[in-house]
Design a protein around this motif. Sequence first.
Motif, PDB file in Angstrom:
ATOM      1  N   PRO A  30       0.835  -1.212   0.000  1.00 46.73           N
ATOM      2  CA  PRO A  30       0.000   0.000   0.000  1.00 46.73           C
ATOM      3  C   PRO A  30       0.868   1.259   0.000  1.00 46.73           C
ATOM      4  O   PRO A  30       1.860   1.341   0.729  1.00 46.73           O
ATOM      5  CB  PRO A  30      -0.792  -0.109   1.300  1.00 46.73           C
ATOM      6  N   GLY A  31       0.474   2.213  -0.814  1.00 50.58           N
ATOM      7  CA  GLY A  31       1.160   3.502  -0.831  1.00 50.58           C
ATOM      8  C   GLY A  31       2.508   3.496  -1.514  1.00 50.58           C
ATOM      9  O   GLY A  31       3.270   4.454  -1.394  1.00 50.58           O
ATOM     10  N   SER A  32       2.816   2.448  -2.230  1.00 50.30           N
ATOM     11  CA  SER A  32       4.124   2.389  -2.886  1.00 50.30           C
ATOM     12  C   SER A  32       3.968   2.406  -4.407  1.00 50.30           C
ATOM     13  O   SER A  32       2.869   2.225  -4.936  1.00 50.30           O
ATOM     14  CB  SER A  32       4.885   1.127  -2.453  1.00 50.30           C
ATOM     15  N   ALA A  65      -6.033  -6.288  -1.727  1.00 50.63           N
ATOM     16  CA  ALA A  65      -6.250  -5.942  -0.313  1.00 50.63           C
ATOM     17  C   ALA A  65      -6.418  -7.210   0.527  1.00 50.63           C
ATOM     18  O   ALA A  65      -7.248  -7.259   1.437  1.00 50.63           O
ATOM     19  CB  ALA A  65      -7.451  -5.017  -0.164  1.00 50.63           C
ATOM     20  N   ARG A  67      -7.667 -10.075  -0.267  1.00 46.56           N
ATOM     21  CA  ARG A  67      -8.748 -10.996  -0.617  1.00 46.56           C
ATOM     22  C   ARG A  67      -8.530 -11.576  -2.011  1.00 46.56           C
ATOM     23  O   ARG A  67      -8.189 -10.835  -2.939  1.00 46.56           O
ATOM     24  CB  ARG A  67     -10.088 -10.261  -0.613  1.00 46.56           C
ATOM     25  N   ALA A  80     -14.650  -0.410  -7.180  1.00 44.38           N
ATOM     26  CA  ALA A  80     -14.015  -0.503  -5.860  1.00 44.38           C
ATOM     27  C   ALA A  80     -12.818   0.440  -5.764  1.00 44.38           C
ATOM     28  O   ALA A  80     -12.472   0.907  -4.674  1.00 44.38           O
ATOM     29  CB  ALA A  80     -13.582  -1.936  -5.593  1.00 44.38           C
ATOM     30  N   ALA A 155      -7.851   3.645  -5.516  1.00 43.31           N
ATOM     31  CA  ALA A 155      -6.938   3.216  -4.450  1.00 43.31           C
ATOM     32  C   ALA A 155      -5.717   2.552  -5.068  1.00 43.31           C
ATOM     33  O   ALA A 155      -4.655   2.507  -4.468  1.00 43.31           O
ATOM     34  CB  ALA A 155      -7.652   2.240  -3.521  1.00 43.31           C
ATOM     35  N   GLY A 185       0.118   9.124  -1.259  1.00 44.88           N
ATOM     36  CA  GLY A 185      -0.210   7.815  -0.691  1.00 44.88           C
ATOM     37  C   GLY A 185      -0.909   6.862  -1.630  1.00 44.88           C
ATOM     38  O   GLY A 185      -1.360   5.792  -1.218  1.00 44.88           O
TER      39      GLY A 185
ATOM     40  N   MET B   1       5.522   4.899   2.369  1.00 46.98           N
ATOM     41  CA  MET B   1       4.289   4.117   2.299  1.00 46.98           C
ATOM     42  C   MET B   1       3.222   4.710   3.227  1.00 46.98           C
ATOM     43  O   MET B   1       3.533   5.284   4.251  1.00 46.98           O
ATOM     44  CB  MET B   1       4.553   2.671   2.703  1.00 46.98           C
ATOM     45  N   THR B   2       1.995   4.493   2.856  1.00 49.89           N
ATOM     46  CA  THR B   2       0.923   5.064   3.658  1.00 49.89           C
ATOM     47  C   THR B   2       0.569   4.178   4.840  1.00 49.89           C
ATOM     48  O   THR B   2       0.852   2.990   4.859  1.00 49.89           O
ATOM     49  CB  THR B   2      -0.363   5.215   2.823  1.00 49.89           C
ATOM     50  N   GLU B   4      -1.773   1.938   6.824  1.00 53.95           N
ATOM     51  CA  GLU B   4      -2.806   1.027   6.321  1.00 53.95           C
ATOM     52  C   GLU B   4      -4.186   1.398   6.841  1.00 53.95           C
ATOM     53  O   GLU B   4      -5.202   0.917   6.350  1.00 53.95           O
ATOM     54  CB  GLU B   4      -2.468  -0.416   6.702  1.00 53.95           C
ATOM     55  N   ARG B   8      -9.177   6.091   2.941  1.00 54.35           N
ATOM     56  CA  ARG B   8      -9.398   5.588   1.579  1.00 54.35           C
ATOM     57  C   ARG B   8      -9.066   4.102   1.476  1.00 54.35           C
ATOM     58  O   ARG B   8      -9.755   3.337   0.810  1.00 54.35           O
ATOM     59  CB  ARG B   8      -8.539   6.386   0.573  1.00 54.35           C
ATOM     60  N   LEU B   9      -8.002   3.726   2.180  1.00 53.29           N
ATOM     61  CA  LEU B   9      -7.585   2.328   2.153  1.00 53.29           C
ATOM     62  C   LEU B   9      -8.607   1.441   2.865  1.00 53.29           C
ATOM     63  O   LEU B   9      -8.910   0.331   2.417  1.00 53.29           O
ATOM     64  CB  LEU B   9      -6.211   2.194   2.790  1.00 53.29           C
ATOM     65  N   PHE B  12     -11.514   1.107   0.606  1.00 49.37           N
ATOM     66  CA  PHE B  12     -11.162   0.193  -0.480  1.00 49.37           C
ATOM     67  C   PHE B  12     -11.252  -1.256   0.004  1.00 49.37           C
ATOM     68  O   PHE B  12     -11.809  -2.124  -0.665  1.00 49.37           O
ATOM     69  CB  PHE B  12      -9.756   0.520  -0.979  1.00 49.37           C
ATOM     70  N   GLN B  13     -10.680  -1.479   1.185  1.00 51.76           N
ATOM     71  CA  GLN B  13     -10.709  -2.822   1.779  1.00 51.76           C
ATOM     72  C   GLN B  13     -12.149  -3.311   1.918  1.00 51.76           C
ATOM     73  O   GLN B  13     -12.479  -4.453   1.564  1.00 51.76           O
ATOM     74  CB  GLN B  13     -10.034  -2.773   3.158  1.00 51.76           C
ATOM     75  N   GLN B  15     -14.782  -2.288   0.239  1.00 53.58           N
ATOM     76  CA  GLN B  15     -15.393  -2.503  -1.076  1.00 53.58           C
ATOM     77  C   GLN B  15     -14.922  -3.820  -1.698  1.00 53.58           C
ATOM     78  O   GLN B  15     -15.698  -4.531  -2.331  1.00 53.58           O
ATOM     79  CB  GLN B  15     -15.075  -1.332  -2.011  1.00 53.58           C
ATOM     80  N   VAL B  16     -13.636  -4.102  -1.503  1.00 55.09           N
ATOM     81  CA  VAL B  16     -13.110  -5.377  -2.033  1.00 55.09           C
ATOM     82  C   VAL B  16     -13.741  -6.559  -1.292  1.00 55.09           C
ATOM     83  O   VAL B  16     -14.104  -7.564  -1.902  1.00 55.09           O
ATOM     84  CB  VAL B  16     -11.566  -5.414  -1.939  1.00 55.09           C
ATOM     85  N   ASP B  17     -13.914  -6.399   0.020  1.00 51.01           N
ATOM     86  CA  ASP B  17     -14.547  -7.473   0.803  1.00 51.01           C
ATOM     87  C   ASP B  17     -15.985  -7.722   0.349  1.00 51.01           C
ATOM     88  O   ASP B  17     -16.480  -8.842   0.424  1.00 51.01           O
ATOM     89  CB  ASP B  17     -14.517  -7.134   2.296  1.00 51.01           C
ATOM     90  N   LEU B  19     -17.076  -7.407  -2.684  1.00 53.73           N
ATOM     91  CA  LEU B  19     -17.148  -7.817  -4.096  1.00 53.73           C
ATOM     92  C   LEU B  19     -17.805  -9.180  -4.225  1.00 53.73           C
ATOM     93  O   LEU B  19     -17.503 -10.099  -3.461  1.00 53.73           O
ATOM     94  CB  LEU B  19     -15.747  -7.914  -4.702  1.00 53.73           C
TER      95      LEU B  19
END
Lengths: 238, 119
Positions: A30-32, A65, A67, A80, A155, A185, B1-2, B4, B8-9, B12-13, B15-17, B19
Motif C-alpha cells: 500500500p502507498g508504494s 487488499a 482478498r 471498488a 486506491a 499515498g 508508504m501510507t 494502512e 481511503r484504504l 477500499f478494503q 469494497q473489495v470485501d 465484491l
Amino acid sequence: MTTPLLEMRNIRAGYGIIDVLHGVDLVLEPGSVLALLGPNGAGKSTTLAVASGQIQPSGGQLLIAGREVNGAKPDALARAGVCLVPEGRGVFPNLTVAENIRMMTFSGTSYGEVADKAYELFPRLGERRRQLAGTLSGGEQQMLAMARAMATDPALLMLDELSMGLAPIIVEELYSQVAKLAEGGLSILIVEQFAQTVLGVADRAAIMLHGRITRTGPPSEIAEELTAAYLGIDSGGH
Amino acid sequence: MTDETSPRLQEFQAQVDDLRLSGGKANPERMAIRGAIALFVIAVALGLAAYFNSTSLDDARDQNEMIILALVAVVLALGSVGLFVRASMTRYFRYWLVRLVYEDRANTDRLIEAIREDD
C-alpha cells in the motif's frame, strides 16, 4: 506487517490457446510505486489486464487488499477503486475533453466534482475542455487519461506505457505528476519498456521476461541489470 | 508508504470485501465447447445403447423404455449442438467486436490526421 494491496501468486493467463503469463509472482505494498519493466511481448500489459479483471487467470491467485478476487468482474473492481490507464491512453478521440471527463461520473460522483479534480491536476486540460480529445497532442491525451483515472479517486492506479510515443520533456512532466500522486499515498503499478524516468519515482522495480518475473528489487539494483535483461543475457542467479 | 488505516484504504478494503465473485474462468467458450463435445459423445453412446438393448427385448413395455432413453439421447444431442453453436458464435463475435473497435479507432485517427493536414 502490512497486507499487500495487490498480490499475484503464480498467475497463469493468456489469450485463447496462447499462454502469456507462466507463473507471475508480484507484490505491491500500500502507498508504494512498483515499476514493472521488460521488453515488448514480455507479458506486462497482460499482467495489468489480469490485475484489473479484464482477463481471468487460468491458474494461480490474484489477491487485492488481501482478498482473493479471481473471477471478479472488471467493472466491479473499477468501482471498488482499481483503475487502469491502458496503453494508447484509452481516451475517446471523437469526444471533447469535457465529455471524456464526464464519462467518469459512472460511479455517482457529480460532473462538477470530477471536472474540478481533473483540471486541478492538469490545468492545461481546463483550457482545452471544448477541444476534441483526438486533436490533443500525445502528452495532453495522456494527461487526460490520467486525469480521468484520478477523478474516480482510485486506491490502486495502474499505468500502461505512460511514456509511449511522447517527447522526453512531456514524459518528465507526467512522471512529476505521478510522483506527486505517490507522495499523496496512492498505490501505483507502472508498466514501462523504457525505464530511466520511471525508476526515479518507483519504490521497487521488477523485470519481466517471457511471462515471468525474473528479478525484483530496489530501482538502483534493477537499473544495473536492465541492459542485460533487454539483451537477453543472463545476469546470473536470478 | 501510507498508513494502512488511512480512510481511503479502509474504504477500499471494505469494497473489495463486498465484491461478489462470479468465479469466472479463463476462456469460458473453450470450456463450453469441450462440454458440448462431451455431451454429444454421451448422447450418441446413450442412443446406441438404447438401440442395441431394444433389439433383444420382446416386451413392448421394455421397448418403450428404450424408446424414451433414445429420445433423451436425442434431446441431449440437440442441447450439445446448441451449446456448441452458442460458444462458437460468442467467440467469433468477441473477436469481431474487437476488430470493429480497432477499425473505428484507426478510422478516427485517420480523420483527425486529415483535419490536422487541412489546418
